[in-house]
Design a protein around this motif. Structure first.
Motif, PDB file in Angstrom:
ATOM      1  N   GLU A   7     -29.213 -55.469 -12.490  1.00  0.00           N
ATOM      2  CA  GLU A   7     -28.388 -54.886 -11.427  1.00  0.00           C
ATOM      3  C   GLU A   7     -28.186 -53.389 -11.640  1.00  0.00           C
ATOM      4  OE1 GLU A   7     -24.754 -56.949 -10.889  1.00  0.00           O
ATOM      5  OE2 GLU A   7     -25.693 -58.869 -10.357  1.00  0.00           O
ATOM      6  N   LEU A   8     -27.953 -53.010 -12.893  1.00  0.00           N
ATOM      7  CA  LEU A   8     -27.774 -51.586 -13.200  1.00  0.00           C
ATOM      8  C   LEU A   8     -29.062 -50.819 -12.946  1.00  0.00           C
ATOM      9  CD1 LEU A   8     -26.247 -49.171 -14.359  1.00  0.00           C
ATOM     10  CD2 LEU A   8     -26.924 -49.927 -16.642  1.00  0.00           C
ATOM     11  N   VAL A   9     -30.197 -51.371 -13.396  1.00  0.00           N
ATOM     12  CA  VAL A   9     -31.488 -50.699 -13.203  1.00  0.00           C
ATOM     13  C   VAL A   9     -31.800 -50.570 -11.715  1.00  0.00           C
ATOM     14  CG1 VAL A   9     -33.981 -50.912 -13.564  1.00  0.00           C
ATOM     15  CG2 VAL A   9     -32.403 -51.398 -15.433  1.00  0.00           C
ATOM     16  N   ASP A  10     -31.511 -51.612 -10.940  1.00  0.00           N
ATOM     17  CA  ASP A  10     -31.760 -51.567  -9.494  1.00  0.00           C
ATOM     18  C   ASP A  10     -30.894 -50.501  -8.829  1.00  0.00           C
ATOM     19  OD1 ASP A  10     -33.098 -52.937  -7.125  1.00  0.00           O
ATOM     20  OD2 ASP A  10     -30.992 -53.104  -6.551  1.00  0.00           O
ATOM     21  N   LEU A  11     -29.640 -50.394  -9.263  1.00  0.00           N
ATOM     22  CA  LEU A  11     -28.739 -49.379  -8.710  1.00  0.00           C
ATOM     23  C   LEU A  11     -29.230 -47.973  -9.043  1.00  0.00           C
ATOM     24  CD1 LEU A  11     -26.084 -48.611  -7.314  1.00  0.00           C
ATOM     25  CD2 LEU A  11     -24.937 -48.851  -9.518  1.00  0.00           C
ATOM     26  N   LEU A  12     -29.656 -47.758 -10.287  1.00  0.00           N
ATOM     27  CA  LEU A  12     -30.164 -46.450 -10.684  1.00  0.00           C
ATOM     28  C   LEU A  12     -31.449 -46.112  -9.932  1.00  0.00           C
ATOM     29  CD1 LEU A  12     -29.606 -46.641 -14.549  1.00  0.00           C
ATOM     30  CD2 LEU A  12     -28.321 -45.245 -12.915  1.00  0.00           C
ATOM     31  N   ALA A  13     -32.312 -47.118  -9.720  1.00  0.00           N
ATOM     32  CA  ALA A  13     -33.558 -46.889  -8.983  1.00  0.00           C
ATOM     33  C   ALA A  13     -33.271 -46.483  -7.551  1.00  0.00           C
ATOM     34  CB  ALA A  13     -34.421 -48.148  -9.011  1.00  0.00           C
ATOM     35  N   ALA A  14     -32.285 -47.133  -6.927  1.00  0.00           N
ATOM     36  CA  ALA A  14     -31.919 -46.785  -5.551  1.00  0.00           C
ATOM     37  C   ALA A  14     -31.421 -45.344  -5.475  1.00  0.00           C
ATOM     38  CB  ALA A  14     -30.843 -47.744  -5.037  1.00  0.00           C
ATOM     39  N   GLN A  15     -30.564 -44.954  -6.410  1.00  0.00           N
ATOM     40  CA  GLN A  15     -30.036 -43.590  -6.410  1.00  0.00           C
ATOM     41  C   GLN A  15     -31.143 -42.579  -6.712  1.00  0.00           C
ATOM     42  OE1 GLN A  15     -26.681 -43.373  -9.059  1.00  0.00           O
ATOM     43  NE2 GLN A  15     -25.589 -45.043  -8.041  1.00  0.00           N
ATOM     44  N   TYR A  16     -32.081 -42.968  -7.581  1.00  0.00           N
ATOM     45  CA  TYR A  16     -33.196 -42.067  -7.916  1.00  0.00           C
ATOM     46  C   TYR A  16     -34.055 -41.800  -6.689  1.00  0.00           C
ATOM     47  CZ  TYR A  16     -37.517 -40.375 -10.030  1.00  0.00           C
ATOM     48  OH  TYR A  16     -38.630 -39.625 -10.325  1.00  0.00           O
ATOM     49  N   VAL A  17     -34.410 -42.845  -5.945  1.00  0.00           N
ATOM     50  CA  VAL A  17     -35.258 -42.695  -4.754  1.00  0.00           C
ATOM     51  C   VAL A  17     -34.524 -41.927  -3.652  1.00  0.00           C
ATOM     52  CG1 VAL A  17     -36.460 -43.951  -2.928  1.00  0.00           C
ATOM     53  CG2 VAL A  17     -36.577 -44.768  -5.270  1.00  0.00           C
ATOM     54  N   LEU A  18     -33.227 -42.170  -3.505  1.00  0.00           N
ATOM     55  CA  LEU A  18     -32.440 -41.469  -2.486  1.00  0.00           C
ATOM     56  C   LEU A  18     -32.181 -40.014  -2.857  1.00  0.00           C
ATOM     57  CD1 LEU A  18     -29.816 -44.240  -1.619  1.00  0.00           C
ATOM     58  CD2 LEU A  18     -31.593 -43.340  -0.094  1.00  0.00           C
ATOM     59  N   GLY A  19     -32.339 -39.672  -4.139  1.00  0.00           N
ATOM     60  CA  GLY A  19     -32.116 -38.295  -4.571  1.00  0.00           C
ATOM     61  C   GLY A  19     -30.686 -38.006  -4.982  1.00  0.00           C
ATOM     62  N   THR A  20     -29.856 -39.038  -5.125  1.00  0.00           N
ATOM     63  CA  THR A  20     -28.453 -38.832  -5.492  1.00  0.00           C
ATOM     64  C   THR A  20     -28.225 -38.944  -6.998  1.00  0.00           C
ATOM     65  OG1 THR A  20     -27.992 -41.186  -5.086  1.00  0.00           O
ATOM     66  CG2 THR A  20     -27.619 -39.658  -3.262  1.00  0.00           C
ATOM     67  N   LEU A  21     -29.267 -39.334  -7.733  1.00  0.00           N
ATOM     68  CA  LEU A  21     -29.162 -39.398  -9.189  1.00  0.00           C
ATOM     69  C   LEU A  21     -29.445 -38.000  -9.743  1.00  0.00           C
ATOM     70  CD1 LEU A  21     -28.592 -41.744 -11.176  1.00  0.00           C
ATOM     71  CD2 LEU A  21     -31.051 -41.856 -11.580  1.00  0.00           C
ATOM     72  N   LYS A  22     -28.474 -37.414 -10.406  1.00  0.00           N
ATOM     73  CA  LYS A  22     -28.575 -36.007 -10.800  1.00  0.00           C
ATOM     74  C   LYS A  22     -28.473 -35.822 -12.318  1.00  0.00           C
ATOM     75  CE  LYS A  22     -28.546 -34.635  -6.448  1.00  0.00           C
ATOM     76  NZ  LYS A  22     -29.713 -34.020  -5.805  1.00  0.00           N
ATOM     77  N   MET A  33     -38.517 -45.033 -16.984  1.00  0.00           N
ATOM     78  CA  MET A  33     -39.635 -45.543 -16.192  1.00  0.00           C
ATOM     79  C   MET A  33     -40.942 -45.542 -16.984  1.00  0.00           C
ATOM     80  SD  MET A  33     -39.253 -44.423 -12.196  1.00  0.00           S
ATOM     81  CE  MET A  33     -39.088 -42.679 -12.464  1.00  0.00           C
ATOM     82  N   LEU A  34     -41.022 -44.694 -18.000  1.00  0.00           N
ATOM     83  CA  LEU A  34     -42.241 -44.640 -18.804  1.00  0.00           C
ATOM     84  C   LEU A  34     -42.390 -45.865 -19.705  1.00  0.00           C
ATOM     85  CD1 LEU A  34     -42.172 -40.886 -19.785  1.00  0.00           C
ATOM     86  CD2 LEU A  34     -43.985 -41.992 -18.504  1.00  0.00           C
ATOM     87  N   THR A  35     -41.276 -46.488 -20.047  1.00  0.00           N
ATOM     88  CA  THR A  35     -41.323 -47.602 -20.998  1.00  0.00           C
ATOM     89  C   THR A  35     -40.840 -48.927 -20.421  1.00  0.00           C
ATOM     90  OG1 THR A  35     -39.111 -46.970 -21.795  1.00  0.00           O
ATOM     91  CG2 THR A  35     -41.000 -46.063 -22.973  1.00  0.00           C
ATOM     92  N   SER A  36     -40.212 -48.909 -19.251  1.00  0.00           N
ATOM     93  CA  SER A  36     -39.626 -50.129 -18.694  1.00  0.00           C
ATOM     94  C   SER A  36     -40.343 -50.550 -17.406  1.00  0.00           C
ATOM     95  CB  SER A  36     -38.135 -49.916 -18.399  1.00  0.00           C
ATOM     96  OG  SER A  36     -37.609 -50.969 -17.638  1.00  0.00           O
ATOM     97  N   THR A  37     -40.973 -51.712 -17.445  1.00  0.00           N
ATOM     98  CA  THR A  37     -41.606 -52.263 -16.245  1.00  0.00           C
ATOM     99  C   THR A  37     -40.554 -52.571 -15.184  1.00  0.00           C
ATOM    100  OG1 THR A  37     -43.352 -53.251 -17.587  1.00  0.00           O
ATOM    101  CG2 THR A  37     -43.058 -54.119 -15.376  1.00  0.00           C
ATOM    102  N   MET A  38     -39.384 -53.020 -15.614  1.00  0.00           N
ATOM    103  CA  MET A  38     -38.308 -53.342 -14.687  1.00  0.00           C
ATOM    104  C   MET A  38     -37.893 -52.115 -13.878  1.00  0.00           C
ATOM    105  SD  MET A  38     -34.393 -54.593 -15.489  1.00  0.00           S
ATOM    106  CE  MET A  38     -34.957 -55.810 -16.687  1.00  0.00           C
ATOM    107  N   ALA A  39     -37.787 -50.967 -14.559  1.00  0.00           N
ATOM    108  CA  ALA A  39     -37.391 -49.738 -13.875  1.00  0.00           C
ATOM    109  C   ALA A  39     -38.456 -49.285 -12.890  1.00  0.00           C
ATOM    110  CB  ALA A  39     -37.100 -48.633 -14.891  1.00  0.00           C
ATOM    111  N   ARG A  40     -39.724 -49.386 -13.273  1.00  0.00           N
ATOM    112  CA  ARG A  40     -40.802 -48.969 -12.378  1.00  0.00           C
ATOM    113  C   ARG A  40     -40.878 -49.877 -11.154  1.00  0.00           C
ATOM    114  NH1 ARG A  40     -43.472 -48.322 -17.395  1.00  0.00           N
ATOM    115  NH2 ARG A  40     -44.652 -50.260 -17.126  1.00  0.00           N
ATOM    116  N   GLU A  41     -40.744 -51.185 -11.369  1.00  0.00           N
ATOM    117  CA  GLU A  41     -40.819 -52.118 -10.245  1.00  0.00           C
ATOM    118  C   GLU A  41     -39.651 -51.909  -9.278  1.00  0.00           C
ATOM    119  OE1 GLU A  41     -40.964 -55.956 -12.022  1.00  0.00           O
ATOM    120  OE2 GLU A  41     -43.140 -55.890 -12.387  1.00  0.00           O
TER     121      GLU A  41
END
Length: 227
Positions: A7-22, A33-41
């Motif tokens: 859930e945390l990784v999904d939330l961070l991924a959403a913010q990363y794609v939206l551009g709100t993760l700073k 993302m370089l080491t985690s398949t979950m983060a990349r997916e």
């Protein structure tokens, strides 16, 4: 942070794609993302969802009243009180000229034009945490021209390797070893398509590069910039 929490990784991924993760949080997620398949997916899923959403939105033509209101405001715009007063009819001709110029500009913008082919330049700057430039990467047709900065303090007995994370690819892709001084030309990987690259990263490796085809220790990340 518990990066093994879906859930945390999904939330961070959403913010990363939206551009709100700073700031540092964004940099940590890029390294993850370089080491985690979950983060990349999770990142790929959010990119696909948002891209399909944007393509489903149809453009809406503004109502004619919008343009009429703009013209009306141009005509009725008052002179600021700090401006020296002039004769009552002084600003009227200039208001009409401004309106006419706006109309001419609108007509020009609405005319169909032939597409202009402009040359673009892509590059990336790899910096350390102190914002010191370490490598400058210039993307060219024949390859990637990489120049090491004089501020690079190379570690003896180690090599630096350049990686990229590409959309829809499971694992990071190596682009080759980086120079410790001077300039080096790296071959362009077949997957090196600027629009499909999420991030570039630099890892610290044993001499000769990664022994297992994956980054050993990620040091820095960078984004490609298009001019």
């Amino acid at each position: 942070m518990k990066y093994n929490d879906p859930e945390l990784v999904d939330l961070l991924a959403a913010q990363y794609v939206l551009g709100t993760l700073k700031g540092l949080t964004r940099k940590r997620f890029q390294r993850l993302m370089l080491t985690s398949t979950m983060a990349r997916e999770a990142t790929h899923t959010w990119e696909a969802n948002l891209n399909s959403l944007s393509s489903a939105i149809k453009p809406v033509k503004p109502d004619e009243k919008v343009w009429q209101q703009i013209l009306q405001r141009l005509e009725t715009r008052k002179t600021p009180s700090t401006v020296i007063k002039t004769k009552p009819g002084f600003w009227r001709p200039w208001s009409l000229i401004a309106t006419a110029a706006s109309l001419v500009l609108a007509i020009i913008l609405l005319q169909p034009v032939s597409p202009i082919v402009e040359s673009t330049q892509q590059f990336a700057l790899v910096e350390n945490e102190a914002k010191q430039a370490l490598w400058f990467i210039d993307v060219r047709e024949q390859g990637l021209s990489v120049r090491a900065s004089s501020q690079l303090d190379a570690i003896s007995g180690k090599d630096y390797e350049l990686w990229m994370i590409v959309k829809d690819q499971e694992a990071p892709i190596s682009l080759g070893l980086l120079p410790k001084n001077g300039t080096m030309l790296l071959a362009r990987n077949q997957y090196f398509v600027v629009d499909n690259i999420n991030i570039l990263a630099v890892s610290l490796e044993p001499l000769g590069g990664s022994p297992n085809g994956a980054p050993t220790e990620v040091l820095y990340t960078s984004k490609l910039v298009t001019l």
